[in-house]
Design a protein around this motif. Structure first.
Motif, mmCIF file in Angstrom:
data_model
loop_
_atom_site.group_PDB
_atom_site.id
_atom_site.type_symbol
_atom_site.label_atom_id
_atom_site.label_comp_id
_atom_site.label_asym_id
_atom_site.label_seq_id
_atom_site.Cartn_x
_atom_site.Cartn_y
_atom_site.Cartn_z
ATOM 1 N N GLN A 250 -6.454 -8.795 10.371
ATOM 2 C CA GLN A 250 -6.236 -8.420 8.959
ATOM 3 C C GLN A 250 -7.239 -7.379 8.469
ATOM 4 O O GLN A 250 -8.447 -7.549 8.553
ATOM 5 N N VAL A 251 -6.685 -6.320 7.913
ATOM 6 C CA VAL A 251 -7.504 -5.248 7.334
ATOM 7 C C VAL A 251 -7.417 -5.358 5.814
ATOM 8 O O VAL A 251 -6.342 -5.556 5.267
ATOM 9 N N GLY A 252 -8.554 -5.250 5.145
ATOM 10 C CA GLY A 252 -8.499 -5.248 3.687
ATOM 11 C C GLY A 252 -9.607 -6.045 3.049
ATOM 12 O O GLY A 252 -10.572 -6.445 3.699
ATOM 13 N N GLN A 253 -9.418 -6.283 1.779
ATOM 14 C CA GLN A 253 -10.438 -6.942 0.958
ATOM 15 C C GLN A 253 -10.905 -8.253 1.553
ATOM 16 O O GLN A 253 -12.089 -8.569 1.548
ATOM 17 N N THR A 254 -9.968 -9.049 2.046
ATOM 18 C CA THR A 254 -10.330 -10.338 2.626
ATOM 19 C C THR A 254 -10.215 -10.319 4.145
ATOM 20 O O THR A 254 -10.239 -11.368 4.790
ATOM 21 N N GLY A 255 -10.088 -9.136 4.703
ATOM 22 C CA GLY A 255 -10.084 -8.969 6.156
ATOM 23 C C GLY A 255 -11.232 -8.076 6.544
ATOM 24 O O GLY A 255 -12.287 -8.105 5.919
ATOM 25 N N GLY A 267 5.098 0.192 7.873
ATOM 26 C CA GLY A 267 5.711 -0.855 7.037
ATOM 27 C C GLY A 267 4.703 -1.577 6.170
ATOM 28 O O GLY A 267 4.788 -2.784 5.961
ATOM 29 N N ILE A 268 3.716 -0.847 5.675
ATOM 30 C CA ILE A 268 2.675 -1.402 4.784
ATOM 31 C C ILE A 268 2.810 -0.694 3.438
ATOM 32 O O ILE A 268 2.819 0.543 3.375
ATOM 33 N N SER A 269 2.892 -1.481 2.358
ATOM 34 C CA SER A 269 3.169 -0.864 1.050
ATOM 35 C C SER A 269 1.962 -0.125 0.485
ATOM 36 O O SER A 269 2.111 0.849 -0.238
ATOM 37 N N ALA A 286 1.232 7.306 7.159
ATOM 38 C CA ALA A 286 2.034 6.139 6.748
ATOM 39 C C ALA A 286 3.492 6.358 7.110
ATOM 40 O O ALA A 286 4.033 7.455 6.931
ATOM 41 N N VAL A 287 4.094 5.292 7.628
ATOM 42 C CA VAL A 287 5.546 5.294 7.860
ATOM 43 C C VAL A 287 6.114 4.179 7.002
ATOM 44 O O VAL A 287 5.751 3.007 7.173
ATOM 45 N N ASN A 288 6.961 4.544 6.046
ATOM 46 C CA ASN A 288 7.492 3.542 5.125
ATOM 47 C C ASN A 288 8.856 4.006 4.638
ATOM 48 O O ASN A 288 9.058 5.194 4.365
ATOM 49 N N SER A 289 9.779 3.057 4.525
ATOM 50 C CA SER A 289 11.144 3.430 4.135
ATOM 51 C C SER A 289 11.275 3.695 2.635
ATOM 52 O O SER A 289 12.277 4.244 2.191
ATOM 53 N N GLY A 305 10.975 6.665 6.086
ATOM 54 C CA GLY A 305 12.069 6.300 6.989
ATOM 55 C C GLY A 305 11.824 4.947 7.615
ATOM 56 O O GLY A 305 10.823 4.278 7.339
ATOM 57 N N ASP A 306 12.771 4.567 8.451
ATOM 58 C CA ASP A 306 12.740 3.271 9.120
ATOM 59 C C ASP A 306 11.779 3.329 10.314
ATOM 60 O O ASP A 306 11.987 4.128 11.242
ATOM 61 N N ALA A 307 10.756 2.474 10.270
ATOM 62 C CA ALA A 307 9.759 2.483 11.352
ATOM 63 C C ALA A 307 10.428 2.243 12.705
ATOM 64 O O ALA A 307 9.972 2.762 13.725
ATOM 65 N N PHE A 308 11.523 1.464 12.706
ATOM 66 C CA PHE A 308 12.163 1.122 13.983
ATOM 67 C C PHE A 308 12.910 2.317 14.589
ATOM 68 O O PHE A 308 13.255 2.314 15.759
HETATM 69 P P1 FAD Z 1 4.685 -5.543 1.338
HETATM 70 O O1 FAD Z 1 3.922 -5.251 0.111
HETATM 71 O O2 FAD Z 1 5.797 -6.490 1.300
HETATM 72 O O3 FAD Z 1 5.182 -4.137 1.901
HETATM 73 C C1 FAD Z 1 6.046 -3.977 2.981
HETATM 74 C C2 FAD Z 1 6.368 -2.495 3.044
HETATM 75 O O4 FAD Z 1 7.192 -2.248 4.176
HETATM 76 C C3 FAD Z 1 7.166 -1.988 1.826
HETATM 77 O O5 FAD Z 1 6.500 -0.883 1.257
HETATM 78 C C4 FAD Z 1 8.514 -1.563 2.398
HETATM 79 O O6 FAD Z 1 9.020 -0.412 1.765
HETATM 80 C C5 FAD Z 1 8.142 -1.265 3.831
HETATM 81 N N1 FAD Z 1 9.256 -1.424 4.776
HETATM 82 C C6 FAD Z 1 10.207 -2.389 4.806
HETATM 83 N N2 FAD Z 1 11.018 -2.225 5.882
HETATM 84 C C7 FAD Z 1 10.556 -1.100 6.522
HETATM 85 C C8 FAD Z 1 10.989 -0.409 7.685
HETATM 86 N N3 FAD Z 1 12.015 -0.840 8.438
HETATM 87 N N4 FAD Z 1 10.296 0.701 8.057
HETATM 88 C C9 FAD Z 1 9.248 1.154 7.312
HETATM 89 N N5 FAD Z 1 8.809 0.537 6.201
HETATM 90 C C10 FAD Z 1 9.449 -0.601 5.825
HETATM 91 N N6 FAD Z 1 -3.641 -7.620 1.719
HETATM 92 C C11 FAD Z 1 -4.147 -7.017 2.819
HETATM 93 O O7 FAD Z 1 -3.439 -6.267 3.522
HETATM 94 N N7 FAD Z 1 -5.447 -7.234 3.170
HETATM 95 C C12 FAD Z 1 -6.278 -8.022 2.470
HETATM 96 O O8 FAD Z 1 -7.435 -8.193 2.859
HETATM 97 C C13 FAD Z 1 -5.774 -8.653 1.288
HETATM 98 N N8 FAD Z 1 -6.563 -9.428 0.526
HETATM 99 C C14 FAD Z 1 -6.059 -9.953 -0.632
HETATM 100 C C15 FAD Z 1 -6.899 -10.675 -1.479
HETATM 101 C C16 FAD Z 1 -6.417 -11.186 -2.663
HETATM 102 C C17 FAD Z 1 -7.356 -11.939 -3.562
HETATM 103 C C18 FAD Z 1 -5.068 -10.994 -3.004
HETATM 104 C C19 FAD Z 1 -4.533 -11.532 -4.284
HETATM 105 C C20 FAD Z 1 -4.220 -10.297 -2.175
HETATM 106 C C21 FAD Z 1 -4.692 -9.778 -0.969
HETATM 107 N N9 FAD Z 1 -3.873 -9.059 -0.102
HETATM 108 C C22 FAD Z 1 -4.410 -8.443 0.971
HETATM 109 C C23 FAD Z 1 -2.409 -9.018 -0.285
HETATM 110 C C24 FAD Z 1 -1.913 -7.743 -0.916
HETATM 111 O O9 FAD Z 1 -1.935 -7.873 -2.333
HETATM 112 C C25 FAD Z 1 -0.457 -7.450 -0.494
HETATM 113 O O10 FAD Z 1 0.346 -8.542 -0.806
HETATM 114 C C26 FAD Z 1 -0.295 -7.140 0.998
HETATM 115 O O11 FAD Z 1 -1.212 -6.151 1.407
HETATM 116 C C27 FAD Z 1 1.097 -6.623 1.237
HETATM 117 O O12 FAD Z 1 1.290 -6.457 2.612
HETATM 118 P P2 FAD Z 1 2.391 -5.456 3.139
HETATM 119 O O13 FAD Z 1 2.125 -4.087 2.630
HETATM 120 O O14 FAD Z 1 2.515 -5.650 4.596
HETATM 121 O O15 FAD Z 1 3.748 -6.077 2.511
#
Ligand code: FAD
Length: 323
Positions: A250-255, A267-269, A286-289, A305-308
């Motif tokens: 896990q990468v991020g604030q709590t990673g 696929g990371i928002s 970034a690759v995101n749809s 676009g679609d990462a797949f």
């Molecule tokens: P989502 O936000 O669901 O995003 C998924 C993305 O994938 C979307 O943008 C979508 O458009 C895209 N997508 C979907 N299908 C495809 C496809 N086929 N091809 C390409 N793109 C696609 N998060 C962390 O990452 N690290 C932390 O350390 C962390 N610490 C946190 C601490 C606290 C106190 C809180 C409240 C939250 C924390 N979070 C952390 C969670 C954070 O707020 C988000 O919920 C999380 O990062 C979202 O992960 P994500 O981008 O994978 O998922």
């Protein structure tokens, strides 16, 4: 010149790779003194500490240094403080134990405590530190209003070059830690990491996957691209929580925080908590749809676009190019 204590992270006497950066940061503020609490049976590699640029090495051989959690490190820092006097600041890494030792020392000494510092300097006699807040949305510059500042430095923040010191001055600290007053590690179980990839926190290239990859199976896309690039693999918290991959990724604030040359997010928002751990990467792809995904606001290159569809083609292209 005032002294700056640097707590040395080490593995049985061998300093961690981040030491030169800590010493370089310390030398901006005064004369670095490397402080190391170690088991008496562990031979300390003082050459490595000297080649990191420390002019003085203070060693505290403490029975239980490895097992008594942070008590020995705090005791060693306090002893070094007494021994050298005139301390302008204390610097540690952001490793969990070192951060805790730093916090305890700041509380004991009544000094300002600054975590995750990314820059520091002394200007006209005033020591200021720079931190990033709210996932990097704000840059905060602060100074301690009382006491000696205790600072944890985020890795890969400072690139100053330091000259090696061939024969650092050695200081032997007499330090005792009462085991009865310390929590003690009684057993360790190393988690097996079945990978020959570079470590996530020090890799030059990181490929990370998010919830958008849909499943553990879909997450193999991250592995495929990472293998093609010789990269480390990371993940968003949503991907970890969904069980697509190992929590250690896990990468991020709590990673973990990463600062590679290249960070590829699949696929990371781009939630602010994720950005907190990777936004200092030199180049972000970034690759995101979703064209409105916040990750595109900080990406240097974005593919909508679609990462797949995109990633397998990318992998083929990389393999073809690398022959
Ligand atoms: P989502 O936000 O669901 O995003 C998924 C993305 O994938 C979307 O943008 C979508 O458009 C895209 N997508 C979907 N299908 C495809 C496809 N086929 N091809 C390409 N793109 C696609 N998060 C962390 O990452 N690290 C932390 O350390 C962390 N610490 C946190 C601490 C606290 C106190 C809180 C409240 C939250 C924390 N979070 C952390 C969670 C954070 O707020 C988000 O919920 C999380 O990062 C979202 O992960 P994500 O981008 O994978 O998922």
């Amino acid at each position: 010149m005032a002294h700056v204590l640097v707590l040395v992270d080490h593995e049985h006497g061998t300093p961690s790779p981040g030491l030169p950066e800590l010493i370089a940061a310390a030398s901006r503020l005064g004369e670095p003194v490397a402080v190391l609490a170690h088991e008496p049976s562990d031979p300390v590699d003082t050459d490595a500490v000297g080649s990191a640029g420390a002019a003085t090495v203070a060693l505290a051989a403490i029975p239980g240094a490895d097992s008594l959690l942070v008590g020995p490190a705090v005791a060693a820092l306090e002893a070094a403080w007494e021994a050298v006097g005139d301390v302008a600041a204390v610097i540690t890494s952001t490793a969990t134990d070192s951060r805790e030792a730093a916090a305890r020392l700041a509380a004991r000494r009544g000094g300002g405590f600054f975590t995750d510092v990314v820059d520091l300097k002394v200007d006209q006699g005033v020591l200021t530190v720079t931190q990033q807040a709210f996932g990097g949305a704000y840059t905060v510059v602060s100074e301690a209003t009382r006491g000696v500042p205790v600072i944890t430095l985020r890795g890969n923040s400072i690139q100053d070059a330091m000259a090696a010191v061939a024969a650092p001055a050695m200081l032997t600290l007499q330090v005792g830690v009462d085991p009865a007053r310390s929590a003690e590690v009684t057993a360790r179980h190393e988690r097996e990491v079945a990978t020959d990839r570079p470590p996530l926190t020090s890799a030059d290239v990181v490929v990370s996957g998010g919830r958008g990859l849909g499943s553990a199976d879909g997450f193999r896309l991250v592995d495929a691209l990472a293998d093609a690039l010789g990269a480390a693999t990371g993940a968003s918290r949503a991907a970890v929580d969904a069980g697509y991959c190992d929590p250690g990724m896990q990468v991020g604030q709590t990673g973990v925080t990463v600062t590679p040359d290249l960070y590829i997010a699949l696929g990371i928002s781009g939630a602010i908590q994720h950005l907190a751990g990777m936004q200092n990467a030199k180049t972000i792809v970034a690759v995101n749809s979703d064209p409105g995904a916040p990750i595109f606001e900080i990406a240097d290159f974005g593919v909508v676009g679609d990462a797949f569809t995109i990633v397998p083609r990318l992998v083929e292209a990389i393999k073809a190019r690398r022959g």
